[in-house]
Design a protein around this motif. Structure first.
Motif, short mmCIF file in Angstrom:
data_model
loop_
_atom_site.label_atom_id
_atom_site.label_comp_id
_atom_site.label_asym_id
_atom_site.label_seq_id
_atom_site.Cartn_x
_atom_site.Cartn_y
_atom_site.Cartn_z
N ALA A 47 0.81 -1.23 0.00
CA ALA A 47 0.00 0.00 0.00
C ALA A 47 0.84 1.27 0.00
CB ALA A 47 -0.93 0.01 1.21
N PHE A 50 0.58 3.62 -3.03
CA PHE A 50 -0.73 4.27 -3.10
C PHE A 50 -0.82 5.40 -2.08
CE2 PHE A 50 -1.65 -0.22 -4.37
CZ PHE A 50 -1.85 0.04 -5.72
N LEU A 55 -3.59 8.88 -1.69
CA LEU A 55 -4.91 8.26 -1.66
C LEU A 55 -5.33 8.06 -0.21
CD1 LEU A 55 -4.59 5.49 -4.42
CD2 LEU A 55 -5.66 7.75 -4.61
N PRO A 56 -6.64 8.06 0.06
CA PRO A 56 -7.10 7.78 1.44
C PRO A 56 -6.57 6.44 1.92
CG PRO A 56 -8.91 8.60 0.09
CD PRO A 56 -7.76 8.37 -0.84
N ARG A 57 -6.29 6.36 3.21
CA ARG A 57 -5.67 5.16 3.76
C ARG A 57 -6.50 3.92 3.50
NH1 ARG A 57 -1.97 3.89 7.63
NH2 ARG A 57 -2.34 1.96 8.76
N GLY A 58 -7.81 4.02 3.73
CA GLY A 58 -8.68 2.86 3.50
C GLY A 58 -8.65 2.39 2.06
N LEU A 59 -8.66 3.34 1.12
CA LEU A 59 -8.61 2.97 -0.30
C LEU A 59 -7.28 2.35 -0.65
CD1 LEU A 59 -9.83 2.98 -3.12
CD2 LEU A 59 -9.01 5.35 -3.40
N ALA A 60 -6.18 2.91 -0.10
CA ALA A 60 -4.84 2.37 -0.38
C ALA A 60 -4.73 0.93 0.11
CB ALA A 60 -3.77 3.25 0.25
N THR A 62 -7.21 -1.16 0.61
CA THR A 62 -8.09 -2.00 -0.20
C THR A 62 -7.42 -2.36 -1.53
OG1 THR A 62 -10.04 -0.98 0.79
CG2 THR A 62 -10.35 -2.15 -1.30
N LEU A 63 -6.83 -1.36 -2.18
CA LEU A 63 -6.12 -1.62 -3.43
C LEU A 63 -4.95 -2.57 -3.22
CD1 LEU A 63 -6.07 1.97 -5.00
CD2 LEU A 63 -7.46 0.01 -5.72
N SER A 64 -4.27 -2.44 -2.07
CA SER A 64 -3.17 -3.34 -1.76
C SER A 64 -3.66 -4.77 -1.64
CB SER A 64 -2.50 -2.90 -0.47
OG SER A 64 -1.55 -3.86 -0.03
#
Length: 343
Positions: A47, A50, A55-60, A62-64
């Protein structure tokens, strides 16, 4: 000393005395916790790019997680069937080599010293057999790691509550250093695993051995156990080469020696210089110690546990207690001098 202080100090003494016994009995829990921390570390490591993009921590995170799952799932989708067949072929050819060795030992009259049969399944079985307990433990470690990665502050601050208020800042600093060291160690291991897997797989493919993907995967995965794992990974390749002929065995041995020389003299020093370095003798002794005390499975997590203990000892004892200026992983330079702690 009043009665309350006496009871408190007695409780602390008893807890410290029971600590080795508790570690012995609860080592499986320690392994699960280490696995969970490694999963969380891997998610945060992936992450990081990202997060640098703001990017917002939660989104980063999630993408990870999606990226890691996609890589693992895609690998199994593309190579799963091939690798399963190749692993089976490796074991079959290794058994053939064992039968030939057993026959030669029997003809030489040395069977009473070496035994009548050599079972590759017995030797390699623990590495290729996955028990229900191991699967359940892996699932627990995975989901616990996901929860830790999602809310690291919740668990780190909860851990801080175990310490007296005057020790919490030092405990928090130590935890930050341990987390940084684990990230760097895991990144270095991933680079080494991929590099060794590709080099070994390419080498055995050029030699003409069957099942190069499986042999490369074995070599890559073995890098997770430093120093000892790569040596053990040579034997499956040599056993497969023995079913082809002596020249294939010779070329395989020479190829692995060249690969390990390149890794030991160029790749590993470069990675350790930039990431994290634990003295080789300390790492070897630690792996042997964990394997002797807790069994073969403990050697898998011996390296990250050694990194954790090594960083904690350097931070809490060498630097904070003795006042020595010793750098920690991730630091360009250690503080010039630190007064010994009076706590």
């Amino acid at each position: 000393m009043n009665r309350g202080e006496f009871v408190l100090r007695s409780a602390i003494f008893i807890a410290l005395a029971l600590m080795p016994f508790l570690i012995w009995r609860l080592f499986n829990v320690i392994v699960l916790a280490t696995g969970a921390v490694l999963v969380a570390t891997l998610i945060h490591l992936v992450a990081t790019p990202f997060l640098k993009l703001r990017l917002p921590r939660g989104l980063a995170l999630t993408l990870s997680g999606v990226l890691i799952a996609s890589i693992i799932g895609g690998t199994f989708y593309l190579f799963g069937r091939t690798m399963a067949a190749e692993f089976h072929d490796v074991l079959r050819r290794a058994e053939q080599t064992a039968d030939l060795i057993s026959a030669e030992i029997g003809r030489s009259g040395l069977s009473e010293y070496f035994g009548e049969n050599i079972s590759i399944s017995g030797l390699l079985g623990p590495f290729f057999t996955v028990s229900t307990e191991a699967v359940l433990g892996g699932l627990v470690a995975f989901f616990a790691g996901v929860f830790i990665a999602g809310e690291p502050a919740l668990y780190s601050e909860g851990f801080m509550l175990l310490f007296a208020p005057r020790w919490r800042n030092r405990a928090r600093e130590t935890l930050d250093h341990v987390a940084a060291a684990l990230r760097r160690w895991l990144l270095g291991q991933m680079i080494e695993m991929v590099t060794m897997g590709v080099m070994a797989g390419t080498a055995v493919w050029l030699i003409g051995l069957p099942s190069p993907i499986a042999l490369g995967a074995i070599s890559g995965l073995s890098e997770f156990i430093p120093y000892i794992g790569p040596i053990l990974a040579i034997f499956p390749s040599v056993a497969v080469a023995a079913t082809i002929g002596p020249y294939a065995m010779l070329w395989t041995i020479l190829a692995y020696l060249a690969i390990h020389q390149l890794d030991g003299n160029m790749i590993m020093p470069l990675i350790q210089r930039q990431l994290v370095r634990v003295p080789p003798a300390l790492m070897l002794i630690s792996i042997a110690l964990f394997g002797t005390l807790f069994g073969l499975g403990a050697t898998i997590f011996a390296a990250p546990l050694t990194v954790i203990i090594y960083v904690a000892v350097i931070k809490l004892y060498v630097r904070d207690t003795l006042g020595e200026s010793t750098p920690l992983p991730g630091e360009k330079a250690a503080p010039k001098s630190l007064p010994p702690s009076g706590d």
